[in-house]
Design an enzyme around this catalytic site. Structure first.
Site, PDB file in Angstrom:
ATOM      1  N   GLU A 110       0.697  -1.222  -0.117  1.00 20.24           N
ATOM      2  CA  GLU A 110       0.175   0.009   0.011  1.00 20.24           C
ATOM      3  C   GLU A 110       1.010   1.201   0.110  1.00 20.24           C
ATOM      4  O   GLU A 110       1.996   1.358   0.386  1.00 20.24           O
ATOM      5  CB  GLU A 110      -0.908   0.033   1.465  1.00 20.24           C
ATOM      6  CG  GLU A 110      -2.280  -0.064   0.871  1.00 20.24           C
ATOM      7  CD  GLU A 110      -3.056   0.800   0.142  1.00 20.24           C
ATOM      8  OE1 GLU A 110      -2.468   1.480  -0.779  1.00 20.24           O
ATOM      9  OE2 GLU A 110      -4.228   0.931   0.150  1.00 20.24           O
ATOM     10  N   ASP A 111       0.345   2.244  -0.471  1.00 22.50           N
ATOM     11  CA  ASP A 111       0.986   3.586  -0.667  1.00 22.50           C
ATOM     12  C   ASP A 111       0.719   4.382   0.829  1.00 22.50           C
ATOM     13  O   ASP A 111       1.754   4.912   1.533  1.00 22.50           O
ATOM     14  CB  ASP A 111       0.702   4.371  -1.662  1.00 22.50           C
ATOM     15  CG  ASP A 111      -0.892   4.767  -1.815  1.00 22.50           C
ATOM     16  OD1 ASP A 111      -1.567   3.800  -1.180  1.00 22.50           O
ATOM     17  OD2 ASP A 111      -1.509   5.452  -2.709  1.00 22.50           O
ATOM     18  N   ASP A 114      -4.740   5.654   5.434  1.00 15.61           N
ATOM     19  CA  ASP A 114      -5.352   6.999   6.098  1.00 15.61           C
ATOM     20  C   ASP A 114      -6.502   6.719   7.284  1.00 15.61           C
ATOM     21  O   ASP A 114      -6.185   6.608   8.421  1.00 15.61           O
ATOM     22  CB  ASP A 114      -5.957   7.791   4.922  1.00 15.61           C
ATOM     23  CG  ASP A 114      -6.530   9.394   5.308  1.00 15.61           C
ATOM     24  OD1 ASP A 114      -6.233   9.622   6.309  1.00 15.61           O
ATOM     25  OD2 ASP A 114      -7.372   9.598   4.617  1.00 15.61           O
ATOM     26  N   PHE A 163      -2.420  16.464   3.599  1.00 18.55           N
ATOM     27  CA  PHE A 163      -2.539  15.493   2.344  1.00 18.55           C
ATOM     28  C   PHE A 163      -1.178  15.383   1.832  1.00 18.55           C
ATOM     29  O   PHE A 163      -0.523  16.573   1.322  1.00 18.55           O
ATOM     30  CB  PHE A 163      -3.780  16.191   1.701  1.00 18.55           C
ATOM     31  CG  PHE A 163      -4.094  15.493   0.587  1.00 18.55           C
ATOM     32  CD1 PHE A 163      -5.305  14.388   0.803  1.00 18.55           C
ATOM     33  CD2 PHE A 163      -3.744  15.416  -0.793  1.00 18.55           C
ATOM     34  CE1 PHE A 163      -5.707  13.541  -0.162  1.00 18.55           C
ATOM     35  CE2 PHE A 163      -4.309  14.383  -1.761  1.00 18.55           C
ATOM     36  CZ  PHE A 163      -5.277  13.658  -1.355  1.00 18.55           C
ATOM     37  N   ARG A 176       1.274  12.441  -9.503  1.00 18.92           N
ATOM     38  CA  ARG A 176       2.059  11.139  -9.166  1.00 18.92           C
ATOM     39  C   ARG A 176       3.327  10.971  -9.266  1.00 18.92           C
ATOM     40  O   ARG A 176       3.934  10.015  -8.873  1.00 18.92           O
ATOM     41  CB  ARG A 176       1.134  10.000 -10.003  1.00 18.92           C
ATOM     42  CG  ARG A 176      -0.451   9.836  -9.547  1.00 18.92           C
ATOM     43  CD  ARG A 176      -0.896   8.458  -9.959  1.00 18.92           C
ATOM     44  NE  ARG A 176      -2.277   8.617 -10.045  1.00 18.92           N
ATOM     45  CZ  ARG A 176      -3.084   8.220  -8.906  1.00 18.92           C
ATOM     46  NH1 ARG A 176      -2.447   7.879  -7.873  1.00 18.92           N
ATOM     47  NH2 ARG A 176      -4.546   7.974  -8.972  1.00 18.92           N
TER      48      ARG A 176
HETATM   49  P1  IMP Z   1      -8.350   5.167   3.733  1.00 22.75           P
HETATM   50  O1  IMP Z   1      -9.331   4.129   3.446  1.00 22.75           O
HETATM   51  O2  IMP Z   1      -9.007   6.534   4.396  1.00 22.75           O
HETATM   52  O3  IMP Z   1      -7.300   4.406   4.530  1.00 22.75           O
HETATM   53  O4  IMP Z   1      -7.771   5.786   2.350  1.00 22.75           O
HETATM   54  C1  IMP Z   1      -6.909   5.129   1.682  1.00 22.75           C
HETATM   55  C2  IMP Z   1      -6.679   5.797   0.394  1.00 22.75           C
HETATM   56  O5  IMP Z   1      -7.074   7.092   0.058  1.00 22.75           O
HETATM   57  C3  IMP Z   1      -5.241   5.444  -0.004  1.00 22.75           C
HETATM   58  O6  IMP Z   1      -5.019   4.413  -0.773  1.00 22.75           O
HETATM   59  C4  IMP Z   1      -5.067   6.589  -0.943  1.00 22.75           C
HETATM   60  O7  IMP Z   1      -5.510   6.574  -2.254  1.00 22.75           O
HETATM   61  C5  IMP Z   1      -6.126   7.862  -0.312  1.00 22.75           C
HETATM   62  N1  IMP Z   1      -5.302   8.817   0.263  1.00 22.75           N
HETATM   63  C6  IMP Z   1      -5.525   8.773   1.617  1.00 22.75           C
HETATM   64  N2  IMP Z   1      -4.643   9.997   2.293  1.00 22.75           N
HETATM   65  C7  IMP Z   1      -4.238  10.326   1.160  1.00 22.75           C
HETATM   66  C8  IMP Z   1      -3.135  11.473   0.790  1.00 22.75           C
HETATM   67  O8  IMP Z   1      -2.574  12.166   1.677  1.00 22.75           O
HETATM   68  N3  IMP Z   1      -2.625  11.623  -0.397  1.00 22.75           N
HETATM   69  C9  IMP Z   1      -3.027  10.931  -1.385  1.00 22.75           C
HETATM   70  N4  IMP Z   1      -3.882  10.177  -1.167  1.00 22.75           N
HETATM   71  C10 IMP Z   1      -4.572   9.784   0.061  1.00 22.75           C
HETATM   72 MG    MG Z   2      -3.627   3.412  -1.952  1.00 19.47          MG
END
Ligand code: IMP
Ligand code: MG
Length: 190
Positions: A110-111, A114, A163, A176
């Site tokens: 995963e990148d 959040d 962010f 990206r």
């Molecule tokens: P989560 O379900 O809230 O944990 O969100 C995960 C997904 O939200 C990640 O895989 C990203 O695609 C996107 N995301 C969350 N925070 C960021 C950020 O700071 N920058 C870019 N994408 C984000």
């Molecule tokens: Mg992601």
């Protein structure tokens, strides 16, 4: 909400002020460190690495080059965000896996984690397909934003509630390709 997304969509990369949060050298060192940990833990195995599109493509490409292991890779695309900065909270599989997960040593790449909703969904989704083992490697996480508990097997960076873009991560598909992880300046658009 919709107005917010439409406003973001009209912005151009030049409209944003960016600041480097994690530079390319620090990213490279951390990716190499994660690869060493993974190579050691999976010694003698051939794990199936599952990259979560689109954000993890750059991290995964760099990580696997450092691995001292035979690996198989597959990709899954999930949607959780609209085109803006807020999670919709609903996660769905937009593009599924080709590989079979059953009986495999699966490592998710995963990148960013959040709120944790996306990864919780994916862990459940994969667990139901009966892998031999299932672990998570994430380049970044924002602990202050977690809405569900997440445990990481491999973690690159803990970051503040900002962010971030670059190194695969986007804002409405912008940024990206940046080699550093950057934050959008608090002052907002220019
Ligand atoms: P989560 O379900 O809230 O944990 O969100 C995960 C997904 O939200 C990640 O895989 C990203 O695609 C996107 N995301 C969350 N925070 C960021 C950020 O700071 N920058 C870019 N994408 C984000
Ligand atoms: Mg992601």
């Amino acid at each position: 909400m919709l107005e917010g997304i439409q406003a973001v969509n009209k912005m151009q990369p030049k409209d944003y002020r960016l600041r480097v949060l994690i530079g390319r050298e620090e990213i490279e060192n951390t990716v190499a460190r994660l690869a060493r940990e993974i190579s050691k833990d999976y010694h003698g195995k051939q794990p199936l690495l599952i990259g979560v599109l689109k954000g993890s493509f750059m991290f995964m490409a760099d990580l696997i080059r450092h691995l001292d292991l035979p690996v198989e890779i597959d990709l899954i695309r999930l949607s959780s965000y609209g085109s803006g900065m807020e999670s919709s909270g609903r996660v769905k599989v937009v593009q599924g896996l080709k590989a079979s997960v059953k009986g495999r040593d699966v490592l998710i790449i995963e990148d960013i984690v959040d709120t944790g909703r996306t990864i919780t969904f994916l862990l459940d989704y994969l667990r139901r397909r009966k892998p031999a083992s299932l672990k998570l490697c994430s380049l970044t996480t924002k602990p202050s934003r977690h809405l569900v508990p997440v445990s990481f097997d491999y973690l690159g960076f803990t970051i503040p509630d900002k962010f971030i873009v670059g190194y695969g991560l986007d804002l409405a598909e912008m940024f990206r390709n940046l080699p550093d992880i950057c934050v959008l300046d608090d002052d907002g658009p220019r």
